[in-house]
Design a protein around this motif. Structure first.
Motif, PDB file in Angstrom:
ATOM      1  N   GLY A  59      -0.183 -14.868  -1.936  1.00 26.16           N
ATOM      2  CA  GLY A  59      -1.461 -14.206  -2.145  1.00 26.16           C
ATOM      3  C   GLY A  59      -1.786 -13.292  -0.993  1.00 26.16           C
ATOM      4  N   CYS A  60      -2.731 -12.396  -1.229  1.00 23.24           N
ATOM      5  CA  CYS A  60      -3.077 -11.404  -0.219  1.00 23.24           C
ATOM      6  C   CYS A  60      -4.537 -11.011  -0.392  1.00 23.24           C
ATOM      7  N   ALA A  61      -5.303 -10.998   0.695  1.00 23.87           N
ATOM      8  CA  ALA A  61      -6.701 -10.559   0.660  1.00 23.87           C
ATOM      9  C   ALA A  61      -6.985  -9.754   1.917  1.00 23.87           C
ATOM     10  N   PHE A  62      -7.494  -8.544   1.733  1.00 25.56           N
ATOM     11  CA  PHE A  62      -7.838  -7.682   2.855  1.00 25.56           C
ATOM     12  C   PHE A  62      -9.319  -7.322   2.773  1.00 25.56           C
ATOM     13  N   ALA A  63     -10.007  -7.400   3.900  1.00 25.51           N
ATOM     14  CA  ALA A  63     -11.362  -6.887   4.009  1.00 25.51           C
ATOM     15  C   ALA A  63     -11.219  -5.499   4.627  1.00 25.51           C
ATOM     16  N   THR A  64     -11.228  -4.493   3.782  1.00 22.89           N
ATOM     17  CA  THR A  64     -10.991  -3.126   4.255  1.00 22.89           C
ATOM     18  C   THR A  64     -12.267  -2.509   4.823  1.00 22.89           C
ATOM     19  N   CYS A  65     -12.082  -1.474   5.575  1.00 27.52           N
ATOM     20  CA  CYS A  65     -13.216  -0.729   6.120  1.00 27.52           C
ATOM     21  C   CYS A  65     -12.731   0.634   6.576  1.00 27.52           C
ATOM     22  N   CYS A  66     -13.639   1.447   7.022  1.00 24.02           N
ATOM     23  CA  CYS A  66     -13.323   2.739   7.629  1.00 24.02           C
ATOM     24  C   CYS A  66     -12.421   3.600   6.749  1.00 24.02           C
ATOM     25  N   HIS A  67     -12.765   3.695   5.476  1.00 22.00           N
ATOM     26  CA  HIS A  67     -11.957   4.471   4.542  1.00 22.00           C
ATOM     27  C   HIS A  67     -11.851   5.939   4.947  1.00 22.00           C
ATOM     28  N   GLY A  68     -12.795   6.405   5.700  1.00 20.84           N
ATOM     29  CA  GLY A  68     -12.798   7.804   6.124  1.00 20.84           C
ATOM     30  C   GLY A  68     -11.670   8.174   7.066  1.00 20.84           C
ATOM     31  N   ILE A  69     -10.994   7.182   7.637  1.00 19.98           N
ATOM     32  CA  ILE A  69      -9.883   7.511   8.527  1.00 19.98           C
ATOM     33  C   ILE A  69      -8.520   7.242   7.884  1.00 19.98           C
ATOM     34  N   CYS A  70      -8.500   7.027   6.569  1.00 21.21           N
ATOM     35  CA  CYS A  70      -7.228   6.912   5.848  1.00 21.21           C
ATOM     36  C   CYS A  70      -6.559   8.286   5.830  1.00 21.21           C
ATOM     37  N   ASN A  71      -5.243   8.304   5.643  1.00 20.31           N
ATOM     38  CA  ASN A  71      -4.565   9.588   5.543  1.00 20.31           C
ATOM     39  C   ASN A  71      -3.577   9.577   4.378  1.00 20.31           C
ATOM     40  N   TRP A  72      -3.357  10.740   3.825  1.00 15.42           N
ATOM     41  CA  TRP A  72      -2.514  10.913   2.634  1.00 15.42           C
ATOM     42  C   TRP A  72      -1.064  10.518   2.913  1.00 15.42           C
ATOM     43  N   ARG A  73      -0.560  10.821   4.080  1.00 13.23           N
ATOM     44  CA  ARG A  73       0.840  10.540   4.409  1.00 13.23           C
ATOM     45  C   ARG A  73       1.167   9.054   4.277  1.00 13.23           C
ATOM     46  N   ASP A  74       0.271   8.182   4.734  1.00 20.41           N
ATOM     47  CA  ASP A  74       0.528   6.742   4.723  1.00 20.41           C
ATOM     48  C   ASP A  74      -0.065   6.022   3.514  1.00 20.41           C
ATOM     49  N   TYR A  75      -0.839   6.701   2.704  1.00 19.38           N
ATOM     50  CA  TYR A  75      -1.500   6.080   1.561  1.00 19.38           C
ATOM     51  C   TYR A  75      -0.467   5.600   0.539  1.00 19.38           C
ATOM     52  N   VAL A  76      -0.497   4.309   0.190  1.00 24.72           N
ATOM     53  CA  VAL A  76       0.528   3.744  -0.692  1.00 24.72           C
ATOM     54  C   VAL A  76       0.293   4.043  -2.173  1.00 24.72           C
ATOM     55  N   GLY A  77      -0.880   4.518  -2.534  1.00 24.85           N
ATOM     56  CA  GLY A  77      -1.183   4.769  -3.941  1.00 24.85           C
ATOM     57  C   GLY A  77      -1.139   6.232  -4.347  1.00 24.85           C
ATOM     58  N   GLN A  78      -0.352   7.040  -3.661  1.00 20.00           N
ATOM     59  CA  GLN A  78      -0.312   8.484  -3.947  1.00 20.00           C
ATOM     60  C   GLN A  78       0.030   8.778  -5.404  1.00 20.00           C
ATOM     61  N   THR A  79       1.100   8.199  -5.903  1.00 19.29           N
ATOM     62  CA  THR A  79       1.552   8.484  -7.266  1.00 19.29           C
ATOM     63  C   THR A  79       0.499   8.066  -8.278  1.00 19.29           C
ATOM     64  N   TYR A  80      -0.070   6.879  -8.099  1.00 15.70           N
ATOM     65  CA  TYR A  80      -1.090   6.388  -9.018  1.00 15.70           C
ATOM     66  C   TYR A  80      -2.308   7.308  -9.033  1.00 15.70           C
ATOM     67  N   LEU A  81      -2.813   7.638  -7.865  1.00 11.55           N
ATOM     68  CA  LEU A  81      -4.012   8.468  -7.769  1.00 11.55           C
ATOM     69  C   LEU A  81      -3.775   9.860  -8.357  1.00 11.55           C
ATOM     70  N   ALA A  82      -2.651  10.475  -8.027  1.00 10.97           N
ATOM     71  CA  ALA A  82      -2.333  11.804  -8.547  1.00 10.97           C
ATOM     72  C   ALA A  82      -2.185  11.773 -10.066  1.00 10.97           C
ATOM     73  N   THR A  83      -1.539  10.721 -10.580  1.00 10.83           N
ATOM     74  CA  THR A  83      -1.360  10.582 -12.039  1.00 10.83           C
ATOM     75  C   THR A  83      -2.695  10.402 -12.743  1.00 10.83           C
ATOM     76  N   LYS A  84      -3.547   9.545 -12.213  1.00 17.59           N
ATOM     77  CA  LYS A  84      -4.851   9.293 -12.848  1.00 17.59           C
ATOM     78  C   LYS A  84      -5.742  10.530 -12.832  1.00 17.59           C
ATOM     79  N   PHE A  85      -5.753  11.261 -11.732  1.00 20.25           N
ATOM     80  CA  PHE A  85      -6.561  12.486 -11.684  1.00 20.25           C
ATOM     81  C   PHE A  85      -6.051  13.501 -12.699  1.00 20.25           C
ATOM     82  N   GLN A  86      -4.742  13.567 -12.858  1.00 18.62           N
ATOM     83  CA  GLN A  86      -4.165  14.486 -13.839  1.00 18.62           C
ATOM     84  C   GLN A  86      -4.508  14.044 -15.262  1.00 18.62           C
ATOM     85  N   GLU A  87      -4.384  12.745 -15.547  1.00 25.21           N
ATOM     86  CA  GLU A  87      -4.674  12.214 -16.882  1.00 25.21           C
ATOM     87  C   GLU A  87      -6.149  12.337 -17.240  1.00 25.21           C
ATOM     88  N   VAL A  88      -7.012  11.936 -16.346  1.00 21.78           N
ATOM     89  CA  VAL A  88      -8.447  11.861 -16.639  1.00 21.78           C
ATOM     90  C   VAL A  88      -9.147  13.202 -16.478  1.00 21.78           C
TER      91      VAL A  88
END
Length: 119
Positions: A59-88
């Protein structure tokens, strides 16, 4: 010893969790908990965990924060996000749009004022 989460190779740091070359009886399962996994640390954590192999983490649980300092290069959901924006929305989504998204999430943080109301 000082290092960045991006530099940790979990199969080396936690060899007892790895499936490669280990007897199944020797394997340990673990639950991962992360508190204040700031910005890109969430993505780096997920990327590190993926190197352990299937079945190592229960199992895995993360308490995330500071989303404003995320970056595209390291973001693990690039394909998902790009696909959903294109679909929707029918629009392309990449690094430029991701920067805007992180700026918007930073601006949407609620703050309690003196009257105990959120704005």
């Amino acid at each position: 010893l000082k290092c960045d989460l991006a530099d940790i190779h979990l199969p080396t740091a936690l060899p007892f969790l790895c499936r490669d070359g280990a007897e199944s009886a020797q394997l340990q399962k673990c639950i991962i908990v992360g508190k204040h996994v700031c910005g890109v640390a969430t993505d780096l954590s997920l990327r590190s965990l993926s190197k352990l192999g299937r079945g190592s983490v229960s199992g895995c649980a993360f308490a995330t924060c500071c989303h404003g300092i995320c970056n595209w290069r390291d973001y693990v959901g690039q394909t998902y996000l790009a696909t959903k924006f294109q679909e929707v929305c029918g629009v392309d989504f990449g690094a430029k749009e991701f920067r805007l998204l992180t700026r918007w999430t930073t601006g949407s943080i609620l703050k309690e004022n003196a009257d105990h109301c959120y704005s």
